[in-house]
Design a protein around this motif. Structure first.
Motif, PDB file in Angstrom:
ATOM      1  N   ASP A  39      14.496  10.503 -18.796  1.00 15.58           N
ATOM      2  CA  ASP A  39      13.753  11.693 -18.387  1.00 15.58           C
ATOM      3  C   ASP A  39      14.735  12.842 -18.196  1.00 15.58           C
ATOM      4  OD1 ASP A  39      12.239  13.663 -17.123  1.00 15.58           O
ATOM      5  OD2 ASP A  39      11.099  12.222 -15.938  1.00 15.58           O
ATOM      6  N   GLN A  41      14.670  15.349 -16.440  1.00 13.91           N
ATOM      7  CA  GLN A  41      14.840  15.802 -15.056  1.00 13.91           C
ATOM      8  C   GLN A  41      15.996  15.079 -14.357  1.00 13.91           C
ATOM      9  OE1 GLN A  41      11.179  16.715 -12.714  1.00 13.91           O
ATOM     10  NE2 GLN A  41      10.131  15.749 -14.431  1.00 13.91           N
ATOM     11  N   ASN A  43      16.120  12.389 -12.496  1.00  5.43           N
ATOM     12  CA  ASN A  43      15.911  11.950 -11.114  1.00  5.43           C
ATOM     13  C   ASN A  43      16.464  10.553 -10.838  1.00  5.43           C
ATOM     14  OD1 ASN A  43      14.685  14.321 -10.236  1.00  5.43           O
ATOM     15  ND2 ASN A  43      12.656  13.661 -10.893  1.00  5.43           N
ATOM     16  N   MET A  93      19.035  17.966 -18.437  1.00  8.56           N
ATOM     17  CA  MET A  93      18.176  18.794 -19.291  1.00  8.56           C
ATOM     18  C   MET A  93      18.621  18.841 -20.747  1.00  8.56           C
ATOM     19  SD  MET A  93      15.505  19.887 -17.769  1.00  8.56           S
ATOM     20  CE  MET A  93      15.009  21.138 -18.941  1.00  8.56           C
TER      21      MET A  93
END
Length: 257
Positions: A39, A41, A43, A93
């Protein structure tokens, strides 16, 4: 190596929290675990204090095919034992650009970018857990191409339950390039013992074929823990969420701790 994708096209259902804490519970049982943060992001990378916003992320290089040796993509975490560990392929990103660029390529191996890496690392780890975003981009398709089982975290509400059919369709479509892929089941997250949520679980049990793998109870400790960058069992071992993941992983691996 057993490869598990954590997937739901709905956000806010504790996908990353599940990946992070499932990995920790498996590690506690003496296994070697590789995490792939799929992902943009990042996280999951943040959860294990390995997030780097400035560099091209290892998972980006993996998707782009810009790597030579598999170990150059892997970082150790703080969890290393004599015969067990949690290692991670981090994200940021930069993964967005790699996913976009891959969609523009006229390449026969668009869905096989993770396969060589998985084949190499299969002899080093017992489990690989992939944390996926709430969409079906080429990064997710590549993850499904190497996945053995999909676990779908869900919060019990009408929208989440309806979305399960969409996830099932995506998994069936992915079998075109990974016939061995299967849906392991759903993991109920942030469960509160209300009449509505109890009815939702009853509906799942009686009206669908979805296997309920476990129930993770809501706990205020979960929100507190996001600032600590620790698995929930380390932060608050007696809270409902920690005990829920412990019970779930015991049942999933067949090994108690």
């Amino acid at each position: 190596m057993k490869t598990i994708s954590i997937l739901n096209l709905k956000g806010g259902v504790a996908k990353t929290f599940t990946a992070a804490n499932m990995a920790y519970e498996i590690y506690r049982r003496g296994y070697r675990v590789l995490l792939i943060d799929n992902d943009k992001q990042g996280n999951l990378s943040k959860a294990y204090s390995r997030y780097d916003a400035e560099s091209v992320a290892p998972v980006t290089r993996l998707l782009a095919g810009d790597w030579q040796g598999a170990t150059e993509l892997i970082q150790n975490t703080n969890y290393v034992g004599q015969q067990c560990c949690i290692d991670i392929v981090t994200s940021n990103m930069s993964l967005f650009g790699a996913t976009w660029n891959l969609t523009k390529e006229d390449s026969e191996n668009q869905t096989e970018r993770y396969k060589r890496f998985a084949d190499i690392m299969g002899g080093f780890y017992d489990y690989c857990i992939i944390d996926n975003p709430p969409d079906i981009g080429l990064n997710v398709i590549n993850a499904l191409a190497i996945t053995d089982e999909v676990i779908v975290p869900v919060k019990v509400d009408e929208d989440a339950l309806e979305g399960l059919d969409i996830v099932t369709e995506q998994i069936e479509d992915a079998k075109a390039f990974n016939p061995a892929l299967k849906l392991a089941g759903v993991l109920i997250t942030s469960y509160q013992n209300t009449d509505g949520e109890a009815a939702g679980i009853e509906w799942l049990e009686q009206k669908t074929d979805f296997n309920i793998l476990g129930i993770i109870r809501y706990s205020k400790k979960v929100a507190e823990n996001t600032f600590m960058r620790k698995p929930i069992y380390e932060y608050s071992p007696c809270c409902g969420a920690a005990q829920g993941y412990k019970k779930f992983v015991t049942a999933y691996t067949g090994k108690a701790r």
